[in-house]
Design an enzyme around this catalytic site. Structure first.
Site, PDB file in Angstrom:
ATOM      1  N   GLY A 305       0.833  -1.196   0.000  1.00 13.62           N
ATOM      2  CA  GLY A 305       0.000   0.000   0.000  1.00 13.62           C
ATOM      3  C   GLY A 305       0.864   1.240   0.000  1.00 13.62           C
ATOM      4  N   GLU A 306       0.375   2.302   0.604  1.00 10.88           N
ATOM      5  CA  GLU A 306       1.087   3.587   0.722  1.00 10.88           C
ATOM      6  C   GLU A 306       1.236   4.310  -0.608  1.00 10.88           C
ATOM      7  OE1 GLU A 306       4.936   3.021   2.496  1.00 10.88           O
ATOM      8  OE2 GLU A 306       4.151   2.005   4.271  1.00 10.88           O
TER       9      GLU A 306
END
Length: 338
Positions: A305-306
């Site tokens: 993610g991120e």
């Protein structure tokens, strides 16, 4: 900045009225591509990417100089059901890590020459547990959409959105179930690494979420409100603003793509300015991409993610544009094209 919408209906109207690509720029880019010193089609998808980018930027010979990465963080009430291997406090801790420059997304943004900003959305006030009713009121989801909308730099020439929020793979799975149907287990993966019992519980909670919010299965923006989190809504708001500004977007993994899918389901074609950066290891991501007709640029078994997979893909797009705009034509190089 004043946001131009105060309701989901007004937001939907802005999305429906957003501009398309510049057809003259597409034609010019296609013509240029046919004259470059290479066999036709020799650069594969890089050629298509460059032409797609040219159309959205309105320039047949574009450059990519100012990519922007936005990371949004939110907390989810549904974590009280035990759907994550990590406690909600990790969201706050990771935001501090982003701000200190210590996360993977910081390194990948820097490597891609992208500016990066982090926006934490009411971390001390989690959304409601969507397995018992709507995660957000209309005012709350509109406020989160507005955060994303206002975070986009109009001077950016590419956008990546990422997220941080313990419990948000559960939220993304519930949104996917609402948008695309099937069974809860079809869309539910291990997220932060839950065991088999945790995975079964997570699928149960996802099913309960749709049962508690039947309107989510009938309207995509209601799915975002009832099953999403503030960070998912902020990503959707930023992606919508990018469309209005004709800023191309690279989508990240499962959570980003589920959030973005609400836009496409609400207004078909709303994601024409977006490409899929990568195929994540989260189980259902590929299925959502298939529903959206998006072929990922990379497949590296990432599931962080991120915005990390999309940020890595910025350099692929940079390579495509560098070749398209920087290569000599046959005439310029004095090379016979046959």
């Amino acid at each position: 900045m004043t946001t131009p919408f105060t309701s989901l209906a007004e937001f939907r109207a802005f999305l429906a009225e957003a501009p398309g690509p510049d057809s003259a720029a597409i034609s010019g880019a296609e013509e240029r591509n046919g004259q470059l010193t290479k066999p036709p089609g020799a650069l594969g998808r890089l050629e298509d990417l460059a032409i797609w980018y040219a159309g959205w930027r309105g320039d047949a010979r574009p450059s990519l100089n100012a990519p922007q990465v936005l990371v949004f963080a939110g907390n989810h009430g549904v974590t009280a059901r035990g759907v994550s291997a990590f406690p909600a406090e990790v969201t706050v801790q990771m935001v501090a890590n982003f701000e200190a420059g210590g996360a993977a997304i910081n390194q990948l943004s820097k490597a891609a020459g992208a500016s990066m900003q982090v926006h934490a959305l009411d971390l001390d006030r989690p959304t409601a547990d969507f397995s018992a009713g709507p995660a957000m009121s209309e005012a709350e989801v509109v406020a989160a959409l507005a955060t994303g909308w206002n975070a986009v730099d109009p001077k950016a020439d590419l956008l990546v959105t990422g997220e941080m929020g313990i419990g948000n793979t559960t939220s993304a799975a519930a949104i996917a179930l609402a948008l695309f149907g099937g069974e809860a287990a079809d869309w539910t993966g291990r997220g932060t690494g839950v065991d088999d019992a945790g995975l079964a519980l997570k699928a149960q909670v996802v099913a309960e979420g749709l049962a508690a919010n039947p309107q989510a299965g009938e309207d995509a923006l209601e799915a975002l409100r009832c099953l999403g989190g503030r960070e998912l809504a902020a990503m959707a708001g930023a992606i919508a603003r990018a469309r209005v500004l004709r800023i191309p977007v690279i989508l990240d993994g499962f959570i980003c793509t589920a959030a973005a899918a609400t836009l496409e389901q609400a207004v078909p074609g709303a994601l024409d300015h977006a490409v899929a950066g990568h195929l994540s290891a989260e189980t259902a991501h590929g299925a959502v991409l298939k529903r959206l007709g998006k072929e990922p640029l990379l497949a590296l078994n990432m599931r962080l993610g991120e915005g990390s997979g999309a940020a890595l893909a910025i350099n692929v797009l940079k390579g495509a544009i560098a070749c398209h705009s920087g290569m000599a034509t046959f005439a310029e190089a004095g090379v016979s094209d046959g």
